[in-house]
Scaffold this motif. Structure first.
Motif, PDB file in Angstrom:
ATOM      1  N   THR A   6       1.339  -1.107   0.287  1.00  0.00           N
ATOM      2  CA  THR A   6      -0.647  -0.349  -0.403  1.00  0.00           C
ATOM      3  C   THR A   6       0.862   1.704  -0.027  1.00  0.00           C
ATOM      4  N   SER A   7       1.459   0.831   0.673  1.00  0.00           N
ATOM      5  CA  SER A   7       3.207   2.154   1.086  1.00  0.00           C
ATOM      6  C   SER A   7       3.058   2.775  -0.684  1.00  0.00           C
ATOM      7  N   GLN A   8       3.831   1.059  -1.714  1.00  0.00           N
ATOM      8  CA  GLN A   8       4.483   1.515  -2.409  1.00  0.00           C
ATOM      9  C   GLN A   8       3.792   2.919  -3.325  1.00  0.00           C
ATOM     10  N   GLY A  26      -2.235  23.537  -2.804  1.00  0.00           N
ATOM     11  CA  GLY A  26      -1.432  24.499  -2.609  1.00  0.00           C
ATOM     12  C   GLY A  26      -0.383  23.521  -1.768  1.00  0.00           C
ATOM     13  N   PRO A  27       0.260  24.465  -0.331  1.00  0.00           N
ATOM     14  CA  PRO A  27       1.170  23.683   0.691  1.00  0.00           C
ATOM     15  C   PRO A  27      -0.452  22.743   1.761  1.00  0.00           C
ATOM     16  N   ASN A  28      -1.085  22.457   1.210  1.00  0.00           N
ATOM     17  CA  ASN A  28      -2.030  21.726   1.814  1.00  0.00           C
ATOM     18  C   ASN A  28      -2.753  20.471   1.861  1.00  0.00           C
ATOM     19  N   PHE A  29      -2.010  19.895   1.427  1.00  0.00           N
ATOM     20  CA  PHE A  29      -2.804  18.515   0.776  1.00  0.00           C
ATOM     21  C   PHE A  29      -4.252  17.836   1.181  1.00  0.00           C
ATOM     22  N   HIS A  30      -5.077  18.814   2.140  1.00  0.00           N
ATOM     23  CA  HIS A  30      -6.023  17.835   2.704  1.00  0.00           C
ATOM     24  C   HIS A  30      -7.218  18.334   2.317  1.00  0.00           C
ATOM     25  N   HIS A  31      -8.494  18.712   3.050  1.00  0.00           N
ATOM     26  CA  HIS A  31      -9.607  19.460   2.944  1.00  0.00           C
ATOM     27  C   HIS A  31      -9.222  20.459   3.696  1.00  0.00           C
ATOM     28  N   CYS A  71       3.269  13.980   6.207  1.00  0.00           N
ATOM     29  CA  CYS A  71       3.151  15.735   6.455  1.00  0.00           C
ATOM     30  C   CYS A  71       3.124  16.025   4.783  1.00  0.00           C
ATOM     31  N   GLY A  72       3.347  15.484   3.475  1.00  0.00           N
ATOM     32  CA  GLY A  72       2.990  15.966   2.474  1.00  0.00           C
ATOM     33  C   GLY A  72       4.254  16.809   1.795  1.00  0.00           C
ATOM     34  N   ILE A  73       3.931  18.334   1.950  1.00  0.00           N
ATOM     35  CA  ILE A  73       4.952  19.048   1.092  1.00  0.00           C
ATOM     36  C   ILE A  73       4.673  19.991   2.444  1.00  0.00           C
ATOM     37  N   SER A  92       7.702  11.547   5.314  1.00  0.00           N
ATOM     38  CA  SER A  92       6.104  11.533   4.088  1.00  0.00           C
ATOM     39  C   SER A  92       7.119   9.936   3.559  1.00  0.00           C
ATOM     40  N   ASN A  93       6.737   9.316   2.745  1.00  0.00           N
ATOM     41  CA  ASN A  93       7.157   8.586   1.857  1.00  0.00           C
ATOM     42  C   ASN A  93       7.753   9.370   0.528  1.00  0.00           C
ATOM     43  N   VAL A  94       7.614  10.010   0.087  1.00  0.00           N
ATOM     44  CA  VAL A  94       7.948  10.884  -1.203  1.00  0.00           C
ATOM     45  C   VAL A  94       8.872  10.977  -1.023  1.00  0.00           C
ATOM     46  N   ALA A  95       9.894  11.463  -1.757  1.00  0.00           N
ATOM     47  CA  ALA A  95      11.131  11.716  -2.047  1.00  0.00           C
ATOM     48  C   ALA A  95      11.077  13.445  -2.585  1.00  0.00           C
ATOM     49  N   THR A  96      10.172  13.671  -3.255  1.00  0.00           N
ATOM     50  CA  THR A  96       9.832  15.360  -3.850  1.00  0.00           C
ATOM     51  C   THR A  96       9.121  16.289  -3.057  1.00  0.00           C
ATOM     52  N   GLN A  97       8.230  15.253  -1.721  1.00  0.00           N
ATOM     53  CA  GLN A  97       7.725  16.129  -0.863  1.00  0.00           C
ATOM     54  C   GLN A  97       8.546  16.450   0.050  1.00  0.00           C
ATOM     55  N   ILE A  98       9.339  15.495   0.186  1.00  0.00           N
ATOM     56  CA  ILE A  98      11.062  15.640   1.503  1.00  0.00           C
ATOM     57  C   ILE A  98      11.568  17.010   1.074  1.00  0.00           C
ATOM     58  N   GLN A 118      12.244  11.245   4.727  1.00  0.00           N
ATOM     59  CA  GLN A 118      11.621  10.656   4.268  1.00  0.00           C
ATOM     60  C   GLN A 118      11.971   8.947   5.202  1.00  0.00           C
ATOM     61  N   ALA A 119      10.033   8.428   5.009  1.00  0.00           N
ATOM     62  CA  ALA A 119      10.767   7.639   6.106  1.00  0.00           C
ATOM     63  C   ALA A 119       9.182   6.880   5.656  1.00  0.00           C
ATOM     64  N   ASP A 120       8.949   5.280   5.855  1.00  0.00           N
ATOM     65  CA  ASP A 120       7.718   4.668   5.765  1.00  0.00           C
ATOM     66  C   ASP A 120       6.822   4.872   6.788  1.00  0.00           C
ATOM     67  N   ALA A 121       5.413   5.266   7.407  1.00  0.00           N
ATOM     68  CA  ALA A 121       5.046   5.220   8.427  1.00  0.00           C
ATOM     69  C   ALA A 121       4.767   4.482   9.576  1.00  0.00           C
ATOM     70  N   ALA A 136      -1.297  13.879  12.597  1.00  0.00           N
ATOM     71  CA  ALA A 136      -1.678  12.425  11.046  1.00  0.00           C
ATOM     72  C   ALA A 136      -2.987  13.528  10.329  1.00  0.00           C
ATOM     73  N   ILE A 137      -2.710  13.623   9.493  1.00  0.00           N
ATOM     74  CA  ILE A 137      -3.630  14.727   8.795  1.00  0.00           C
ATOM     75  C   ILE A 137      -3.997  13.865   7.465  1.00  0.00           C
ATOM     76  N   GLU A 138      -4.633  13.373   6.969  1.00  0.00           N
ATOM     77  CA  GLU A 138      -5.451  12.640   5.952  1.00  0.00           C
ATOM     78  C   GLU A 138      -4.452  11.705   5.271  1.00  0.00           C
ATOM     79  N   SER A 139      -3.300  11.020   6.184  1.00  0.00           N
ATOM     80  CA  SER A 139      -2.677   9.745   5.410  1.00  0.00           C
ATOM     81  C   SER A 139      -2.776   8.961   6.153  1.00  0.00           C
ATOM     82  N   LEU A 140      -3.685   8.673   6.770  1.00  0.00           N
ATOM     83  CA  LEU A 140      -4.126   7.335   7.507  1.00  0.00           C
ATOM     84  C   LEU A 140      -4.634   6.622   6.562  1.00  0.00           C
TER      85      LEU A 140
HETATM   86  N1  SAH Z   1      -0.488  15.231   5.963  1.00  0.00           N
HETATM   87  C1  SAH Z   1      -0.564  16.436   4.915  1.00  0.00           C
HETATM   88  C2  SAH Z   1      -0.511  15.691   3.439  1.00  0.00           C
HETATM   89  C3  SAH Z   1      -0.967  14.615   3.326  1.00  0.00           C
HETATM   90  S1  SAH Z   1      -1.816  13.799   1.579  1.00  0.00           S
HETATM   91  C4  SAH Z   1      -1.549  17.963   4.502  1.00  0.00           C
HETATM   92  O1  SAH Z   1      -2.581  17.857   5.359  1.00  0.00           O
HETATM   93  O2  SAH Z   1      -1.053  18.304   4.142  1.00  0.00           O
HETATM   94  C5  SAH Z   1      -1.162  12.336   2.415  1.00  0.00           C
HETATM   95  C6  SAH Z   1       0.832  12.248   2.562  1.00  0.00           C
HETATM   96  O3  SAH Z   1       0.667  11.000   3.136  1.00  0.00           O
HETATM   97  C7  SAH Z   1       1.289  12.365   1.872  1.00  0.00           C
HETATM   98  O4  SAH Z   1       2.302  13.435   2.155  1.00  0.00           O
HETATM   99  C8  SAH Z   1       1.947  11.321   1.713  1.00  0.00           C
HETATM  100  O5  SAH Z   1       3.061  10.979   1.272  1.00  0.00           O
HETATM  101  C9  SAH Z   1       1.621  10.466   2.608  1.00  0.00           C
HETATM  102  N2  SAH Z   1       1.424   9.216   3.175  1.00  0.00           N
HETATM  103  C10 SAH Z   1       1.127   8.028   2.527  1.00  0.00           C
HETATM  104  N3  SAH Z   1       1.273   6.572   2.599  1.00  0.00           N
HETATM  105  C11 SAH Z   1       2.190   6.684   4.030  1.00  0.00           C
HETATM  106  C12 SAH Z   1       3.321   6.101   4.390  1.00  0.00           C
HETATM  107  N4  SAH Z   1       3.478   4.765   4.162  1.00  0.00           N
HETATM  108  N5  SAH Z   1       4.608   6.332   4.750  1.00  0.00           N
HETATM  109  C13 SAH Z   1       4.917   7.926   4.805  1.00  0.00           C
HETATM  110  N6  SAH Z   1       4.050   8.964   4.694  1.00  0.00           N
HETATM  111  C14 SAH Z   1       2.598   8.082   3.400  1.00  0.00           C
END
Ligand code: SAH
Length: 283
Positions: A6-8, A26-31, A71-73, A92-98, A118-121, A136-140
């Motif tokens: 799922t992480s990949q 913008g810089p907030n990847f959430h609702h 953490c998104g961006i 975050s698991n995405v290098a470009t976001q970090i 960069q790390a896997d949650a 954790a905002i919309e990452s779980l």
């Molecule tokens: N919390 C941020 C980003 C929300 S988008 C904000 O509110 O702006 C969801 C984030 O979860 C993205 O950064 C995505 O890369 C990260 N994410 C998803 N699965 C992950 C995992 N297994 N480990 C670490 N980060 C993860």
């Protein structure tokens, strides 16, 4: 063949969708969060409001070290650090976001207080009990909740508080809505949806004590219309960057969510107990 985790999948999704996300959020990847559905709050303000809902609940202060899981961006982590004085580590698991988050922290003169890795949650590179609080905002939404919550509980010190914004379902769903949810899950690489009432036992299983669970759906539901409007307004640019098919998939999903409803939205706050639970087998 090694199955993609799922992480990949979420990682590949975010790498591909970054342009769309920056355009929508913008810089907030959430609702966004509106005090009431007919409130005149702008979208930009609503995005910050949602972060503030989390900041207010987690209650971190200047002496605290706080983890931002997924953490998104970096928008929320930087805001949390600025408004509370806490030290914040975003992963975050995405290098470009970090890279982007680190550049933003420097540009905003916050690099001494906020860092990103960069790390896997599901396998956090931190010792046990090394954070005072976590958010954790919309990452779980992308993760298997049980192992993700266990990792958060592990790195929190006893008494440490965790606040999250997550998707959930309030009741068994109609077939039409189930189709929308399946589509949402596939397109956004979401993990399973859980019932609202499943969260307290889920938190307890992970070693966290639930303090508050709140259905915030009515406060965030305007977001989908905003995504729709923003996508339409930036259509040419996004189509060039992202491709016609993917974009129309997203717009189709937004339409479906507006018509049939998407997942519900909750805030929850939980605490790692300060002492081990008393034995359960007393008479
Ligand atoms: N919390 C941020 C980003 C929300 S988008 C904000 O509110 O702006 C969801 C984030 O979860 C993205 O950064 C995505 O890369 C990260 N994410 C998803 N699965 C992950 C995992 N297994 N480990 C670490 N980060 C993860």
């Amino acid at each position: 063949m090694i199955a993609e985790t799922t992480s990949q999948k979420a990682q590949a999704y975010y790498e591909q969708a970054e342009a769309l996300y920056v355009s929508l959020y913008g810089p907030n990847f959430h609702h966004g969060y509106w005090p009431s559905p007919d409130d005149g709050t702008t979208y930009e303000q609503a995005l910050e409001n949602l972060t503030d809902q989390i900041i207010n609940r987690v209650g971190a202060g200047a002496r605290d070290r706080v983890l931002d899981v997924g953490c998104g961006i970096g928008g929320p982590a930087i805001r949390l650090a600025r408004t509370t004085g806490a030290q914040v580590v975003g992963i975050s698991n995405v290098a470009t976001q970090i890279e982007q988050a680190t550049a933003s922290a420097s540009a905003e003169n916050m690099a001494e207080q906020v860092s990103f890795e960069q790390a896997d949650a599901l396998g956090l590179p931190f010792p046990d009990e090394s954070f005072d609080a976590a958010i954790a905002i919309e990452s779980l939404i992308h993760m298997d909740r049980d192992p993700a919550l266990r990792e958060v509980a592990r790195v929190l010190r006893p008494g440490g508080v965790f606040t999250a914004a997550d998707f959930c379902l309030n009741a068994p769903v109609t077939p039409a809505r189930q189709q929308v949810l399946d589509r949402y899950r596939d397109l956004d690489t979401l993990s399973s949806f859980h019932l609202f009432d499943d969260f307290p036992p889920m938190l307890r299983r992970a070693g966290l004590e639930p303090l508050e669970l709140l259905d915030a759906s009515s406060h965030v539901e305007k977001s989908v219309k905003m995504w729709w409007e923003r996508t339409e307004a930036d259509l040419e640019n996004l189509t060039n960057q992202y491709g016609e098919q993917e974009l129309s998939d997203f717009i189709g999903l937004f339409d479906d969510v507006i018509t049939h409803g998407g997942p519900e939205y909750l805030f929850f706050t939980a605490r790692k107990p300060t002492s081990p639970r008393p034995p359960q087998n007393r008479p």
